[in-house]
Design an enzyme around this catalytic site. Structure first.
Site, short mmCIF file in Angstrom:
data_model
loop_
_atom_site.label_atom_id
_atom_site.label_comp_id
_atom_site.label_asym_id
_atom_site.label_seq_id
_atom_site.Cartn_x
_atom_site.Cartn_y
_atom_site.Cartn_z
N ASN A 131 -6.54 12.25 -3.06
CA ASN A 131 -5.70 11.12 -2.31
C ASN A 131 -4.88 10.58 -2.99
O ASN A 131 -4.57 10.52 -4.29
CB ASN A 131 -7.15 10.00 -2.09
CG ASN A 131 -6.38 8.92 -1.14
OD1 ASN A 131 -6.16 9.10 -0.16
ND2 ASN A 131 -6.70 7.76 -1.72
N LEU B 229 -7.21 7.07 6.72
CA LEU B 229 -7.70 5.74 6.41
C LEU B 229 -9.28 5.78 6.82
O LEU B 229 -9.79 4.58 6.60
CB LEU B 229 -6.98 4.57 7.59
CG LEU B 229 -5.46 4.52 7.68
CD1 LEU B 229 -5.01 3.51 8.38
CD2 LEU B 229 -5.16 4.19 6.09
N ASP C 219 -11.34 4.67 -3.71
CA ASP C 219 -10.05 4.60 -4.92
C ASP C 219 -10.68 4.52 -6.22
O ASP C 219 -10.03 4.17 -6.92
CB ASP C 219 -9.34 3.43 -4.48
CG ASP C 219 -8.63 3.54 -3.21
OD1 ASP C 219 -8.24 4.47 -2.63
OD2 ASP C 219 -8.30 2.28 -2.55
N HIS D 13 -2.66 6.71 -3.21
CA HIS D 13 -2.85 5.23 -3.06
C HIS D 13 -1.59 4.63 -3.60
O HIS D 13 -0.89 5.01 -4.80
CB HIS D 13 -4.08 4.91 -4.04
CG HIS D 13 -4.36 3.29 -3.69
ND1 HIS D 13 -4.85 2.93 -2.67
CD2 HIS D 13 -4.02 2.23 -4.47
CE1 HIS D 13 -4.77 1.62 -2.51
NE2 HIS D 13 -4.43 1.22 -3.65
N GLU E 222 5.72 8.27 -3.91
CA GLU E 222 4.76 9.16 -3.59
C GLU E 222 5.03 10.66 -2.98
O GLU E 222 4.31 11.41 -3.29
CB GLU E 222 4.12 8.35 -2.13
CG GLU E 222 3.24 7.08 -2.45
CD GLU E 222 2.70 6.54 -1.43
OE1 GLU E 222 2.27 7.39 -0.27
OE2 GLU E 222 2.50 5.10 -0.95
#
Length: 206
Positions: A107, A90, A150, A109, A179
């Site tokens: 990453n 985070l 992002d 998302h 994910e």
């Protein structure tokens, strides 16, 4: 064999999916360390159970964002990490680390970038926003990290439906299952040298 570091801030279910994929031989690389943003997260326990070294690097103990960035980069270098995976991390990754690991930080998302992403869009906030907007589909995105939240080149995406009676928790659970499949696939491609970045386009090599 390449080495990669994982950075996490929470329970570490995405991290666990990587541990399992490495153990199963689906990812031809070694997890060299977990960098945790605080000591009391369950991701730390997952690392200990798997015999993975843990480093706690807490932003609040550094006098500036630059010092925090230097500490993260120094930790990655100490463990000889070839690339980095953010698995529910985070904190914002600083410019020194991004520069040193250009197109080598991945990453995940919990939405379909470029929708429902950017600053403030993390965890349940994402799913609440998707439902409030009335979107019919959401999903997960694996992307490279750059200086903007992002906004790096997209590696993989997977779509999941948003059902009419979904709560944010319902949608989160459905996205999380995706994910756990998508992130190991992307990391396996990275470890195998199968990703080539051309501008904003990520090409998957045969």
């Amino acid at each position: 064999m390449l080495k990669f570091a994982v950075m996490a801030s929470g329970g570490g279910t995405d991290f666990q999916s990587l541990i399992d994929a490495v153990k199963a031989g689906q990812i031809d690389a070694e997890i060299c360390c977990l960098i945790a943003s605080k000591p009391d997260i369950y991701a730390v326990e997952r690392a200990k159970k798997a015999g993975i070294p843990v480093e706690i690097v807490q932003k609040k103990f550094f006098g500036s964002v630059e010092a925090f960035d230097r500490a993260i980069l120094a930790t990655l270098k100490r463990y000889l990490a070839d690339f980095v995976v953010l698995a529910g991390y985070l904190n914002i990754v600083g410019p020194q680390t991004i520069s040193a690991y250009e197109n080598k930080i991945i990453n995940i998302h919990p939405a379909l970038i470029p929708s429902f992403c950017g600053m403030g869009m993390y965890g349940s906030h994402v799913h609440e926003a998707v439902i409030a907007y009335g979107a019919k589909y959401s999903g997960a995105t694996v992307h490279f990290v750059n200086e903007e939240a992002d906004a790096g080149p997209i590696i993989l995406q997977e779509v999941v439906p948003v059902l009419e009676d979904d709560t944010p928790e319902d949608l989160a659970a459905r996205v999380l299952k995706t994910e756990h499949q998508l992130l190991p696939r992307a990391v396996a491609l990275m470890a195998g040298g199968k990703l080539r970045v051309e501008g904003r386009i990520v090409k998957i090599l045969e």
